[in-house]
Design a protein around this motif. Structure first.
Motif: not given
Length: 123
Positions: A13-33, A77-85
Motif C-alpha cells: 500500500a502506498g507504492d506505485s506501478l505502471r501498466l502498459s498496453c500495446a495495440a497491434s494496430e489502429r482499427r478505428f480512426s476515432n478510437y478509444c483505449m 497506453i499506460y496507466l500510472q498508478m500511485n498511492n495504491l490501496e
C-alpha cells in the motif's frame, strides 16, 4: 486488434506501478483505449480511458491517483498508478473500441480486450 498488457505485480500500500498496453494496430480512426479491472468475486469495472484526441476519463475512486497516457508512435497506453490501496487489487484489462462519450465506461462499448495483468496490493 491484439492487445498486450503488462506491468502488474505485487506491491505494498502506498507504492506505485505502471501498466502498459500495446495495440497491434489502429482499427478505428476515432478510437478509444481504456483500462478496466476485476477484483475477485466482483464485476469488471471501468478505471480510465483515453481517446485518440487524448481526452481522458477516470472513475471517481482513482482520480488523483491514476494517470492514463498514450504514446501514439508505439500504439501503447499506460496507466500510472500511485498511492495504491489494497482495494486496487484486481486483474487489470485493457480494451479498445470507438465508444461515444456516454458509453466510455461500459464494457459492451469495447470490441477488443487484452489478456489482463494482475495487480496485488498488500496492506
Amino acid at each position: 486488434v491484439q492487445l498486450q498488457a503488462s506491468g502488474g505485480g505485487l506491491v505494498q500500500a502506498g507504492d506505485s506501478l505502471r501498466l502498459s498496453c500495446a495495440a497491434s494496430e489502429r482499427r478505428f480512426s476515432n478510437y478509444c483505449m481504456a483500462w478496466f479491472r476485476q477484483a475477485p468475486g466482483k464485476e469488471r469495472e471501468f478505471v480510465a480511458a483515453i481517446r485518440y484526441s487524448r481526452h481522458t476519463f477516470y472513475e471517481d475512486t482513482v482520480k488523483g491517483r491514476f494517470t492514463i497516457a498514450r504514446d501514439s508512435a508505439k500504439n501503447t497506453i499506460y496507466l500510472q498508478m500511485n498511492n495504491l490501496e489494497p482495494e486496487d487489487t484486481a486483474v487489470y484489462y485493457c480494451a479498445y473500441g470507438a465508444p461515444i462519450n456516454s458509453q466510455i465506461k461500459e464494457r459492451s462499448a469495447y470490441v477488443y480486450w487484452g489478456q489482463g495483468t494482475l495487480v496485488t496490493v498488500s496492506s
